[in-house]
Design a protein around this motif. Structure first.
Motif, short mmCIF file in Angstrom:
data_model
loop_
_atom_site.label_atom_id
_atom_site.label_comp_id
_atom_site.label_asym_id
_atom_site.label_seq_id
_atom_site.Cartn_x
_atom_site.Cartn_y
_atom_site.Cartn_z
N ARG A 62 0.83 -1.22 0.00
CA ARG A 62 0.00 0.00 0.00
C ARG A 62 0.86 1.27 0.00
O ARG A 62 0.47 2.29 -0.55
N LEU A 63 2.02 1.19 0.63
CA LEU A 63 2.88 2.36 0.75
C LEU A 63 3.63 2.69 -0.53
O LEU A 63 4.22 3.76 -0.64
N LEU A 64 3.61 1.80 -1.50
CA LEU A 64 4.34 2.06 -2.74
C LEU A 64 3.77 3.25 -3.51
O LEU A 64 4.46 3.84 -4.33
N ASP A 65 2.52 3.61 -3.25
CA ASP A 65 1.90 4.76 -3.93
C ASP A 65 2.10 6.06 -3.16
O ASP A 65 1.54 7.09 -3.53
N ASP A 66 2.87 6.02 -2.09
CA ASP A 66 3.09 7.19 -1.26
C ASP A 66 4.25 8.03 -1.78
O ASP A 66 4.70 7.84 -2.90
N SER A 67 4.76 8.92 -0.95
CA SER A 67 5.88 9.77 -1.34
C SER A 67 7.09 8.91 -1.70
O SER A 67 7.18 7.76 -1.26
N PRO A 68 8.01 9.44 -2.48
CA PRO A 68 9.18 8.65 -2.88
C PRO A 68 9.97 8.08 -1.70
O PRO A 68 10.43 6.94 -1.74
N LYS A 69 10.12 8.86 -0.64
CA LYS A 69 10.89 8.39 0.52
C LYS A 69 10.19 7.21 1.20
O LYS A 69 10.83 6.21 1.54
N ILE A 70 8.88 7.31 1.37
CA ILE A 70 8.12 6.23 1.99
C ILE A 70 8.10 5.01 1.08
O ILE A 70 8.28 3.88 1.53
N ALA A 71 7.90 5.22 -0.21
CA ALA A 71 7.90 4.11 -1.16
C ALA A 71 9.26 3.41 -1.17
O ALA A 71 9.32 2.18 -1.29
#
Length: 105
Positions: A62-71
Motif C-alpha cells: 500500500r505504501l508504494l503509492d506514497d511519497s518517494p521516501k516512503i515508497a
C-alpha cells in the motif's frame, strides 16, 4: 529472557499497532514505520510468524503509492521480507535443537 522470546514479544506486541498507524495520513508516521520495518527485518525479528509476514507485505505494498521516501522504505521492506523468506526456506532446521532434547532424556 531468551533472544527468541524477546523477538516474539517485540513482534507480537508492537507490530500490529505499528502497521495500523501506518495506514493513517501522517507522512512522518508512515515514513518512520516503514523504516522500522526494514530495520526489524534486517535483524531477523519478523521471521517468526507467517501471518505477520502477510500483514507486513499487504501494508508495504500500500505504501508504494506514497511519497518517494516512503515508497523507498516500503520497497526495501518488501525486498528484505522476500530475502528472509528465501533464506528460511533454503536452510533446513538445525539438528542441534532436536539432538539436545533427545540427549537430555
Amino acid at each position: 529472557l531468551s533472544s527468541s522470546a524477546v523477538r516474539s514479544i517485540i513482534t507480537s506486541e508492537t507490530l500490529k499497532p505499528i502497521l495500523s498507524h501506518m495506514q493513517g495520513m501522517n507522512m512522518m508516521i508512515k515514513d518512520t514505520g516503514a523504516w522500522l520495518l526494514t530495520r526489524l527485518m534486517q535483524h531477523g525479528f519478523l521471521l517468526l510468524d507467517p501471518m505477520l509476514q502477510d500483514l507486513i507485505l499487504q501494508q508495504t505494498l500500500r505504501l508504494l503509492d506514497d511519497s518517494p521516501k516512503i515508497a523507498a522504505h516500503a520497497l526495501n521492506a518488501v525486498y528484505l521480507l522476500a530475502y528472509s523468506v528465501e533464506q528460511t526456506l533454503a536452510s533446513p532446521p538445525s539438528p542441534s535443537s532436536s539432538s539436545s532434547s533427545s540427549s537430555s532424556s
